[in-house]
Design a protein around this motif. Sequence first.
Motif, mmCIF file in Angstrom:
data_model
loop_
_atom_site.group_PDB
_atom_site.id
_atom_site.type_symbol
_atom_site.label_atom_id
_atom_site.label_comp_id
_atom_site.label_asym_id
_atom_site.label_seq_id
_atom_site.Cartn_x
_atom_site.Cartn_y
_atom_site.Cartn_z
ATOM 1 N N ALA A 181 38.727 42.359 37.485
ATOM 2 C CA ALA A 181 37.615 42.914 37.306
ATOM 3 C C ALA A 181 38.127 44.165 36.316
ATOM 4 C CB ALA A 181 37.126 43.437 38.591
ATOM 5 N N ALA A 182 39.755 44.209 36.031
ATOM 6 C CA ALA A 182 39.628 45.818 35.254
ATOM 7 C C ALA A 182 40.000 45.530 34.083
ATOM 8 C CB ALA A 182 41.678 45.826 35.859
ATOM 9 N N TRP A 183 40.033 44.248 33.243
ATOM 10 C CA TRP A 183 39.939 44.453 31.962
ATOM 11 C C TRP A 183 37.863 44.884 31.493
ATOM 12 C CZ3 TRP A 183 36.735 41.627 28.143
ATOM 13 C CH2 TRP A 183 37.005 42.017 27.267
ATOM 14 N N PHE A 184 37.005 44.101 32.504
ATOM 15 C CA PHE A 184 36.013 44.432 31.840
ATOM 16 C C PHE A 184 35.709 45.994 32.514
ATOM 17 C CE2 PHE A 184 36.338 40.161 33.005
ATOM 18 C CZ PHE A 184 35.464 39.410 31.727
ATOM 19 N N GLN A 185 35.854 46.316 33.506
ATOM 20 C CA GLN A 185 36.414 47.765 34.021
ATOM 21 C C GLN A 185 36.706 48.839 33.147
ATOM 22 O OE1 GLN A 185 38.002 48.251 37.914
ATOM 23 N NE2 GLN A 185 36.269 46.993 38.788
ATOM 24 N N GLU A 186 37.013 48.222 32.950
ATOM 25 C CA GLU A 186 37.487 49.147 31.654
ATOM 26 C C GLU A 186 36.904 49.579 29.967
ATOM 27 O OE1 GLU A 186 41.449 47.554 30.267
ATOM 28 O OE2 GLU A 186 42.578 47.599 32.364
ATOM 29 N N ARG A 187 36.257 48.679 29.796
ATOM 30 C CA ARG A 187 34.854 48.190 28.741
ATOM 31 C C ARG A 187 33.613 48.756 29.299
ATOM 32 N NH1 ARG A 187 39.358 45.511 28.553
ATOM 33 N NH2 ARG A 187 40.289 45.639 25.961
ATOM 34 N N GLY A 188 33.641 49.280 30.189
ATOM 35 C CA GLY A 188 32.131 49.875 31.165
ATOM 36 C C GLY A 188 31.346 48.744 31.648
ATOM 37 N N ILE A 189 31.783 47.303 31.854
ATOM 38 C CA ILE A 189 31.398 46.119 31.599
ATOM 39 C C ILE A 189 30.909 45.715 32.472
ATOM 40 C CG2 ILE A 189 31.089 43.361 30.956
ATOM 41 C CD1 ILE A 189 32.655 43.964 28.829
ATOM 42 N N GLN A 190 29.579 45.893 33.593
ATOM 43 C CA GLN A 190 29.483 45.637 34.588
ATOM 44 C C GLN A 190 29.930 43.866 35.245
ATOM 45 O OE1 GLN A 190 25.077 45.141 35.206
ATOM 46 N NE2 GLN A 190 25.252 44.351 37.873
ATOM 47 N N THR A 191 30.352 43.572 36.476
ATOM 48 C CA THR A 191 30.920 42.593 37.356
ATOM 49 C C THR A 191 30.306 42.016 38.520
ATOM 50 O OG1 THR A 191 33.201 43.448 38.269
ATOM 51 C CG2 THR A 191 33.252 42.557 35.537
ATOM 52 N N VAL A 192 30.608 40.855 38.021
ATOM 53 C CA VAL A 192 29.945 40.260 39.280
ATOM 54 C C VAL A 192 30.772 39.588 39.415
ATOM 55 C CG1 VAL A 192 28.359 38.619 38.943
ATOM 56 C CG2 VAL A 192 28.115 38.746 40.918
ATOM 57 N N VAL A 193 31.346 39.150 41.674
ATOM 58 C CA VAL A 193 32.658 37.997 41.879
ATOM 59 C C VAL A 193 31.643 35.953 42.211
ATOM 60 C CG1 VAL A 193 33.884 36.967 43.117
ATOM 61 C CG2 VAL A 193 33.657 39.648 42.437
ATOM 62 N N GLY A 194 32.120 35.549 41.506
ATOM 63 C CA GLY A 194 30.608 34.193 41.457
ATOM 64 C C GLY A 194 32.542 33.317 41.446
ATOM 65 N N ASP A 195 32.082 31.636 42.655
ATOM 66 C CA ASP A 195 33.349 30.814 41.955
ATOM 67 C C ASP A 195 31.973 29.804 41.799
ATOM 68 O OD1 ASP A 195 34.610 28.434 42.471
ATOM 69 O OD2 ASP A 195 35.495 29.139 44.596
ATOM 70 N N LEU A 196 32.100 29.248 40.863
ATOM 71 C CA LEU A 196 31.430 28.140 40.120
ATOM 72 C C LEU A 196 31.500 27.103 41.075
ATOM 73 C CD1 LEU A 196 32.097 28.142 36.336
ATOM 74 C CD2 LEU A 196 29.725 28.050 37.531
ATOM 75 N N GLU A 197 32.986 27.199 42.766
ATOM 76 C CA GLU A 197 32.955 25.262 42.864
ATOM 77 C C GLU A 197 32.418 26.257 44.320
ATOM 78 O OE1 GLU A 197 36.449 23.092 42.395
ATOM 79 O OE2 GLU A 197 37.640 25.232 41.236
ATOM 80 N N GLY A 198 32.209 26.757 44.272
ATOM 81 C CA GLY A 198 31.228 27.096 45.536
ATOM 82 C C GLY A 198 30.176 28.271 45.794
ATOM 83 N N ASP A 199 30.169 29.503 45.933
ATOM 84 C CA ASP A 199 28.641 30.634 46.047
ATOM 85 C C ASP A 199 28.565 31.104 44.613
ATOM 86 O OD1 ASP A 199 26.566 31.720 46.301
ATOM 87 O OD2 ASP A 199 27.441 32.921 47.791
ATOM 88 N N PHE A 200 27.752 31.289 44.005
ATOM 89 C CA PHE A 200 27.100 32.116 43.071
ATOM 90 C C PHE A 200 26.052 32.224 42.574
ATOM 91 C CE2 PHE A 200 27.797 27.932 41.114
ATOM 92 C CZ PHE A 200 26.590 28.221 39.309
ATOM 93 N N GLU A 201 25.093 31.882 43.708
ATOM 94 C CA GLU A 201 23.083 32.284 43.083
ATOM 95 C C GLU A 201 23.408 33.932 43.358
ATOM 96 O OE1 GLU A 201 18.775 30.847 44.919
ATOM 97 O OE2 GLU A 201 20.868 30.154 45.762
ATOM 98 N N HIS A 202 23.992 34.646 43.997
ATOM 99 C CA HIS A 202 23.809 35.549 44.166
ATOM 100 C C HIS A 202 24.154 36.218 42.581
ATOM 101 C CE1 HIS A 202 27.987 35.185 44.567
ATOM 102 N NE2 HIS A 202 28.301 36.621 43.791
ATOM 103 N N ALA A 203 24.837 35.615 41.618
ATOM 104 C CA ALA A 203 25.059 36.217 40.439
ATOM 105 C C ALA A 203 24.165 36.652 39.960
ATOM 106 C CB ALA A 203 25.836 36.367 39.868
ATOM 107 N N PHE A 204 22.759 35.618 40.386
ATOM 108 C CA PHE A 204 21.505 35.529 39.340
ATOM 109 C C PHE A 204 20.584 36.555 39.412
ATOM 110 C CE2 PHE A 204 23.512 32.030 38.263
ATOM 111 C CZ PHE A 204 23.130 30.907 37.264
ATOM 112 N N GLU A 205 20.960 37.518 40.134
ATOM 113 C CA GLU A 205 20.086 38.814 40.343
ATOM 114 C C GLU A 205 19.869 39.755 39.435
ATOM 115 O OE1 GLU A 205 21.250 39.901 44.330
ATOM 116 O OE2 GLU A 205 21.047 38.010 45.262
ATOM 117 N N GLY A 206 18.977 39.964 39.371
ATOM 118 C CA GLY A 206 18.413 40.608 38.085
ATOM 119 C C GLY A 206 19.063 40.801 36.346
ATOM 120 N N CYS A 207 19.437 39.656 36.464
ATOM 121 C CA CYS A 207 18.531 38.442 35.183
ATOM 122 C C CYS A 207 18.494 38.322 34.743
ATOM 123 C CB CYS A 207 20.515 37.759 35.385
ATOM 124 S SG CYS A 207 22.122 38.946 35.595
#
Length: 208
Positions: free
Chosen positions: A37-63
């Motif tokens: 996350a640090a690289w993105f936070q330094e640039r003010g980019i919103q992040t969400v943690v999601g795993d393509l081999e696990g759960d990531f449906e929540h990442a789509f919220e608001g998109c």
Amino acid sequence: MTTLVIGANGQIGKQFCELAKQSGTPIKAMIRSEEQAAWFQERGIQTVVGDLEGDFEHAFEGCDQVVFTAGSGPHTGPDKTLMIDLFGAIRAADIASQHGLSRYIMVSAIRAEKPLEAPEKMRPYMTAKFAADAHLRHSDVSYVILKPGRLTDDAPTHKFASTVEEAGDNQISRANVAYALLRVVQTPGLINQEVTLLDGQRPIDALL
């Protein structure tokens, strides 16, 4: 219109996210762990943690749309190619359909429709791209499939070609792919299109 970026921590993904931030294009970067996350936070980019081999449906919220530029990478085996490049891409298309997203923008590969013509070690990857692209075409979400050639780390030129004959080669810089991806994201009316991307002499809008 917020764009979810799957594969944001990859080589193309990071360059795209930086361009999007600089241009004021709203994005949400999906990362695999908080350690990324640090690289993105330094640039003010919103992040969400999601795993393509696990759960990531929540990442789509608001998109409103999704970019898929994830890849298992050259140092993994066919098992990761199967889970990430194939099944991860397919699941993302299904979730995008279920959530009513406007578009799914896929970073695929040139000649993905002919995996048996690829070098032997590349065939599992090309087969994954072939199947994921086919699934996307028949899903309920509008799509744009970008098909870059052999990737390089050259500097961006912002000039493109759409055939090997026009380009004189089959390569493109990751920086140019990231730039093309940004222009696609910023062109909401572009739907159900497939675009081959190579380094060339034309502006990206001439291809789109």
